[in-house]
Design a protein around this motif. Structure first.
Motif, PDB file in Angstrom:
ATOM      1  N   ASP A 514     -35.378  15.129  35.140  1.00  0.00           N
ATOM      2  CA  ASP A 514     -34.673  14.909  36.261  1.00  0.00           C
ATOM      3  C   ASP A 514     -33.358  15.350  36.393  1.00  0.00           C
ATOM      4  OD1 ASP A 514     -34.567  14.142  38.975  1.00  0.00           O
ATOM      5  OD2 ASP A 514     -33.957  12.088  38.362  1.00  0.00           O
ATOM      6  N   LEU A 515     -33.335  16.705  36.878  1.00  0.00           N
ATOM      7  CA  LEU A 515     -32.132  17.473  36.422  1.00  0.00           C
ATOM      8  C   LEU A 515     -31.458  17.594  38.024  1.00  0.00           C
ATOM      9  CD1 LEU A 515     -33.033  19.992  33.872  1.00  0.00           C
ATOM     10  CD2 LEU A 515     -32.015  17.547  33.662  1.00  0.00           C
ATOM     11  N   ARG A 539     -20.306  15.519  37.735  1.00  0.00           N
ATOM     12  CA  ARG A 539     -20.112  14.472  36.512  1.00  0.00           C
ATOM     13  C   ARG A 539     -20.491  15.235  35.352  1.00  0.00           C
ATOM     14  NH1 ARG A 539     -19.621   9.154  37.547  1.00  0.00           N
ATOM     15  NH2 ARG A 539     -21.221   8.682  36.043  1.00  0.00           N
ATOM     16  N   ARG A 540     -21.607  15.780  35.212  1.00  0.00           N
ATOM     17  CA  ARG A 540     -22.185  16.326  33.990  1.00  0.00           C
ATOM     18  C   ARG A 540     -21.450  17.463  33.630  1.00  0.00           C
ATOM     19  NH1 ARG A 540     -28.622  15.675  33.764  1.00  0.00           N
ATOM     20  NH2 ARG A 540     -28.764  13.608  34.932  1.00  0.00           N
ATOM     21  N   LEU A 608     -24.666  26.100  35.581  1.00  0.00           N
ATOM     22  CA  LEU A 608     -24.392  26.749  34.176  1.00  0.00           C
ATOM     23  C   LEU A 608     -24.329  25.371  33.253  1.00  0.00           C
ATOM     24  CD1 LEU A 608     -22.232  29.784  34.602  1.00  0.00           C
ATOM     25  CD2 LEU A 608     -24.584  29.414  34.288  1.00  0.00           C
ATOM     26  N   ALA A 609     -23.482  24.427  33.453  1.00  0.00           N
ATOM     27  CA  ALA A 609     -23.159  23.429  32.443  1.00  0.00           C
ATOM     28  C   ALA A 609     -24.556  22.632  32.403  1.00  0.00           C
ATOM     29  CB  ALA A 609     -22.003  22.390  33.187  1.00  0.00           C
ATOM     30  N   LEU A 610     -25.299  22.496  33.444  1.00  0.00           N
ATOM     31  CA  LEU A 610     -26.721  21.778  33.331  1.00  0.00           C
ATOM     32  C   LEU A 610     -27.645  22.453  32.755  1.00  0.00           C
ATOM     33  CD1 LEU A 610     -28.126  19.380  34.863  1.00  0.00           C
ATOM     34  CD2 LEU A 610     -28.856  21.074  36.407  1.00  0.00           C
ATOM     35  N   THR A 613     -26.288  21.707  28.790  1.00  0.00           N
ATOM     36  CA  THR A 613     -26.383  20.328  28.348  1.00  0.00           C
ATOM     37  C   THR A 613     -27.766  19.703  28.515  1.00  0.00           C
ATOM     38  OG1 THR A 613     -25.760  19.345  30.601  1.00  0.00           O
ATOM     39  CG2 THR A 613     -23.968  19.653  29.031  1.00  0.00           C
ATOM     40  N   ASP A 614     -28.328  19.989  29.661  1.00  0.00           N
ATOM     41  CA  ASP A 614     -29.587  19.097  29.743  1.00  0.00           C
ATOM     42  C   ASP A 614     -30.893  20.352  30.116  1.00  0.00           C
ATOM     43  OD1 ASP A 614     -28.755  16.326  30.315  1.00  0.00           O
ATOM     44  OD2 ASP A 614     -27.596  17.373  31.579  1.00  0.00           O
ATOM     45  N   GLY A 615     -30.694  21.532  30.203  1.00  0.00           N
ATOM     46  CA  GLY A 615     -31.825  22.501  30.475  1.00  0.00           C
ATOM     47  C   GLY A 615     -32.125  23.170  29.090  1.00  0.00           C
ATOM     48  N   GLY A 616     -31.529  22.682  27.719  1.00  0.00           N
ATOM     49  CA  GLY A 616     -32.023  22.973  26.819  1.00  0.00           C
ATOM     50  C   GLY A 616     -31.490  24.549  26.093  1.00  0.00           C
ATOM     51  N   LEU A 617     -30.536  25.002  26.907  1.00  0.00           N
ATOM     52  CA  LEU A 617     -29.997  26.385  26.583  1.00  0.00           C
ATOM     53  C   LEU A 617     -29.167  26.552  25.458  1.00  0.00           C
ATOM     54  CD1 LEU A 617     -29.918  28.684  29.904  1.00  0.00           C
ATOM     55  CD2 LEU A 617     -31.868  28.311  28.137  1.00  0.00           C
ATOM     56  N   GLU A 618     -28.451  25.130  25.049  1.00  0.00           N
ATOM     57  CA  GLU A 618     -27.439  25.499  24.168  1.00  0.00           C
ATOM     58  C   GLU A 618     -27.838  26.168  22.780  1.00  0.00           C
ATOM     59  OE1 GLU A 618     -23.648  25.277  21.910  1.00  0.00           O
ATOM     60  OE2 GLU A 618     -24.398  25.215  24.163  1.00  0.00           O
ATOM     61  N   PRO A 619     -28.938  25.804  22.064  1.00  0.00           N
ATOM     62  CA  PRO A 619     -29.332  26.258  20.877  1.00  0.00           C
ATOM     63  C   PRO A 619     -29.552  27.893  20.761  1.00  0.00           C
ATOM     64  CG  PRO A 619     -30.451  24.610  21.394  1.00  0.00           C
ATOM     65  CD  PRO A 619     -30.020  24.584  22.517  1.00  0.00           C
ATOM     66  N   ALA A 620     -30.083  28.258  22.036  1.00  0.00           N
ATOM     67  CA  ALA A 620     -30.229  29.674  22.369  1.00  0.00           C
ATOM     68  C   ALA A 620     -29.005  30.502  22.748  1.00  0.00           C
ATOM     69  CB  ALA A 620     -31.148  29.956  23.266  1.00  0.00           C
TER      70      ALA A 620
END
Length: 742
Positions: A514-515, A539-540, A608-610, A613-620
């Motif tokens: 739920d984003l 907030r995120r 972008l922050a979403l 943090t929650d969309g799963g893009l940080e590792p990539a």
């Protein structure tokens, strides 16, 4: 929009373009007529009285409904054929009778067979409704089928709820193409002769030989290095013949032989002087004689004598260079090859299409056997090659996030069918989803939401049959990461467009996340309010960017944002954005509204922050933040230096480049301290290679970047230390960057 379409209809040379423009004029005339009559409630999810939100409306640019229902109107070709072959269909009541027929025993059996065989094409979501009824009956769900028919029946006389037969090969979700074989073949067959090649051929075949003859004629008149001193016997007659040829060439082409370009102005001048010599050589002034002398000297210095071997060799080479066929003739050969493929599908292997011309093909094109397909033609053929989304982006066939959004439903449709165990039902669900995503969005006010896929009654009727497995959830999550990552890495300068956000939202829901995705809001219809998801997104973002370069550059009060209540905090968030913008939003105040919306985008990072943090893009993306920042900055530099004369286009450029700058700062903030310094140095190196005017114009922005990188919080509405400025796209008065040198 209406004026532009009307102008195109009246002036464009291509009849097909004029016809499409005429259709746009018709639609806009309907919008204006509905507006004046007050029969359409613009801004509502249901702008047409008595028409529910699941009906597909005809919508023009801006979200205005014309009043037409796309599944209604005149009968389609397949409907006329169906009506002619179906017993009991009455003239004038074809649509009602056909809808009713498909509820009969024979009609239901026919739909069930077509559903099993995949013999249908869903162009509009409504065309899947009776196929769904047939599936429900096949499962013994008579009551569910009756309930659905009860919803549809009031529209049986107006809308078609049955599909057209399938007429070609459908492509798989992972294999996409920008255009079908039929579309590319049609474009190639209609390719017009190249004006530049035709101009080159006319120059080499018509202009240059006659210019050589004019020079030779004037050289015959030279005595003691001055032209016009003597005229040999027959000179006037021969010059008159040449002038007659020049005039005939002008009459045939409708323009002077030497055209109107500056490049050939000296040739035009020599022809005019030759004509005066034929009419009255004694009337030549000393200035004109001197001009002829200069033109002859320039020619001889560049080429030598007009009858010399050097000129003969040069003209021969030039004739060889333009002797080949025009691209349009080769394009017709390739179009003929494409017609051997299914018109509605793509092509996996382009090798046969791009093979050198065979002897018979070369003869038709006026070329030599074995001629390679020219690169411009090959690039057009690439549009129909099937490939994955990343491959299409890599080949340069997808050039924007907006265009990427038009293709993603082909991929995401498979995830939307996750949990539907019956293969025919799943295929129908996917086809309906793709058709639904082609619907154009309506103009909505007061934060009203667009109709969603689940609002379709026939989709809601089968939702209870979904049994999602973990693999379906995982597949949706993987698709979310792939598509979002592709959009961010391919177009790091651009915010995610609303159409693409629709797909990402649907995928995140299917993946159980739920984003708070936030859409881009239009300043001209902004009602001065943000929904709860904007507060949560801010907030995120604040939690991610606390103490960052981004937060210092934009002077973000992170504790104040984190203190916003997640429930009913929208009013406080609007006031915060308005205070940061220094204006109050109001309906119709486009500039002020744009400034408030831009502050919201700064605080939410516009998703972008979403994604991180929650969309799963940080590792990539963890190792690519600096690369993305530099790519966005390079795009900004190129766009800022485009020659743009129109005022509105310049304003749009400023706003787009302000978005690119915001995204540059975001990626830069996520890079590690060492990488961040290296990227800022690379940005300075790139800036130093740009024009002096642009460097001066953008220097205040770079000073702001350096100060934020050193830990300084920048003033937002006035110049700071050493003239540092915050670059935003919306300003209450004239944008300060417009006054900088260009």
């Amino acid at each position: 929009m209406l004026a532009k379409a009307f102008l195109t209809h009246e002036t464009h040379a291509d009849p097909e373009v004029r016809e499409r423009a005429a259709e746009r004029v018709r639609r806009w005339q309907q919008v204006l007529a509905q507006t004046l009559a007050g029969t359409v409630d613009y801004g509502s999810r249901t702008p047409l009285a008595g028409i529910p939100d699941w009906v597909t409306l005809e919508v023009v640019t801006g979200g205005f409904a014309t009043g037409q229902l796309l599944a209604g109107g005149p009968l389609a070709d397949f409907e006329r054929e169906l009506a002619a072959s179906t017993p009991g269909v009455r003239k004038g009541r074809e649509r009602r009778d056909l809808n009713t027929y498909f509820l009969s025993e024979a009609g239901v059996a026919q739909l069930q067979a077509r559903l099993a065989d995949g013999d249908y094409r869903i162009d509009l979501p409504e065309e899947a409704a009776l196929l769904t009824v047939a599936w429900l009956l096949q499962q013994g769900q008579a009551q569910a089928a009756r309930d659905l028919v009860a919803t549809l029946a009031p529209f049986f006389d107006r809308l078609r709820f049955y599909p057209a037969p399938w007429a070609g090969d459908e492509w798989g979700g992972a294999d996409l193409h920008v255009g079908t074989a039929g579309e590319v073949a049609e474009r190639l067959a209609g390719l017009a002769p190249q004006p530049r090649l035709r101009a080159q051929q006319a120059t080499v075949r018509e202009l240059l030989p006659r210019h050589d003859r004019a020079v030779a004629l004037f050289l015959e008149t030279v005595q003691d290095d001055w032209p016009g001193r003597r005229y040999p016997e027959g000179w006037t007659e021969r010059a008159a013949v040449l002038l007659h040829e020049i005039e005939a060439a002008r009459a045939a082409s409708g323009q002077p032989l030497a055209g109107v370009s500056r490049r050939h102005r000296h040739k035009r001048e020599l022809f005019d002087l030759l004509a005066q010599c034929v009419r009255a050589p004694e009337a030549l002034t000393g200035r004109q004689v001197g001009r002829v002398r200069r033109l002859l000297h320039d020619y001889l210095r560049a080429h030598g004598a007009p009858d010399g071997q050097a000129v003969k060799d040069l003209r021969a080479r030039q004739r060889d260079e333009v002797a080949g066929p025009g691209f349009e003739r080769v394009a017709r050969v390739v179009a003929a090859r494409l017609r051997g493929y299914p018109a509605g599908a793509g092509v996996r292997d382009l090798t046969p299409l791009l093979a050198p011309l065979a002897a018979d093909e070369a003869r038709d094109a006026g070329a030599s056997a074995g001629m390679a397909v020219p690169a411009p033609i090959a690039r057009r053929v690439l549009r129909c090659q099937t490939a994955s989304l990343p491959q299409l982006v890599e080949r340069g066939l997808i050039r924007s996030g907006e265009f990427l959004a038009t293709l993603t439903p082909q991929v995401t449709a498979a995830q939307q069918g996750g949990g539907l165990a019956d293969p025919p039902l799943r295929a129908l669900h996917e086809a309906t989803y793709r058709a639904f995503r082609r619907r154009r969005s309506l103009l909505l006010l007061n934060l009203a939401r667009q109709a969603v896929f689940g609002d379709l009654p026939w989709i809601a009727a089968i939702e209870s049959y979904r049994r999602p497995a973990q693999q379906d959830v995982d597949a949706a999550g993987a698709a979310l990461i792939e598509i979002a990552g592709l959009a961010v890495t391919a177009f790091p300068h651009a915010a995610l467009p609303n159409k693409l956000l629709q797909e990402l939202r649907a995928l995140s829901e299917r993946a159980g996340r739920d984003l708070p995705w936030v859409e881009e809001l239009a300043a001209d219809i902004f009602m001065g309010a943000f929904g709860p998801k904007f507060v949560e997104a801010a907030r995120r973002s604040a939690a991610l960017l606390d103490g960052s370069l981004y937060a210092r550059y934009y002077a973000i009060d992170v504790p104040a944002i984190l203190a916003l209540p997640p429930i009913r905090g929208e009013g406080a968030f609007v006031r915060l954005c308005a205070a940061r913008a220094g204006v109050a939003p109001a309906l119709g105040q486009v500039g002020a509204n744009g400034m408030v919306i831009e502050q919201q985008q700064i605080l939410t990072t516009h998703n972008l922050a979403l994604l991180i943090t929650d969309g799963g893009l940080e590792p990539a993306l963890s190792e690519r933040h600096g690369q993305l920042a530099l790519a966005a900055f390079e795009w900004l530099c190129a766009r800022q230096q485009m020659k743009i004369d129109a005022w509105h286009a310049r304003i749009r450029m400023l706003r787009n480049t302000a978005v690119a700058w915001r995204q540059t700062l975001f990626f830069l903030s996520l890079a590690g301290p060492g990488a961040r310094g290296a990227v800022i140095a690379a940005m300075e190196t790139h800036l130093a290679a740009q024009s002096v005017a642009f460097q001066a114009r953008f220097r205040p922005v770079m000073r702001g970047l350096h100060q934020a990188a050193r830990g300084v919080t920048l003033p937002q509405h006035e110049a700071g230390e050493q003239g540092a400025r915050v670059f935003r796209g919306w300003f209450a008065a004239r944008h300060w960057m417009l006054d900088a040198p260009h």
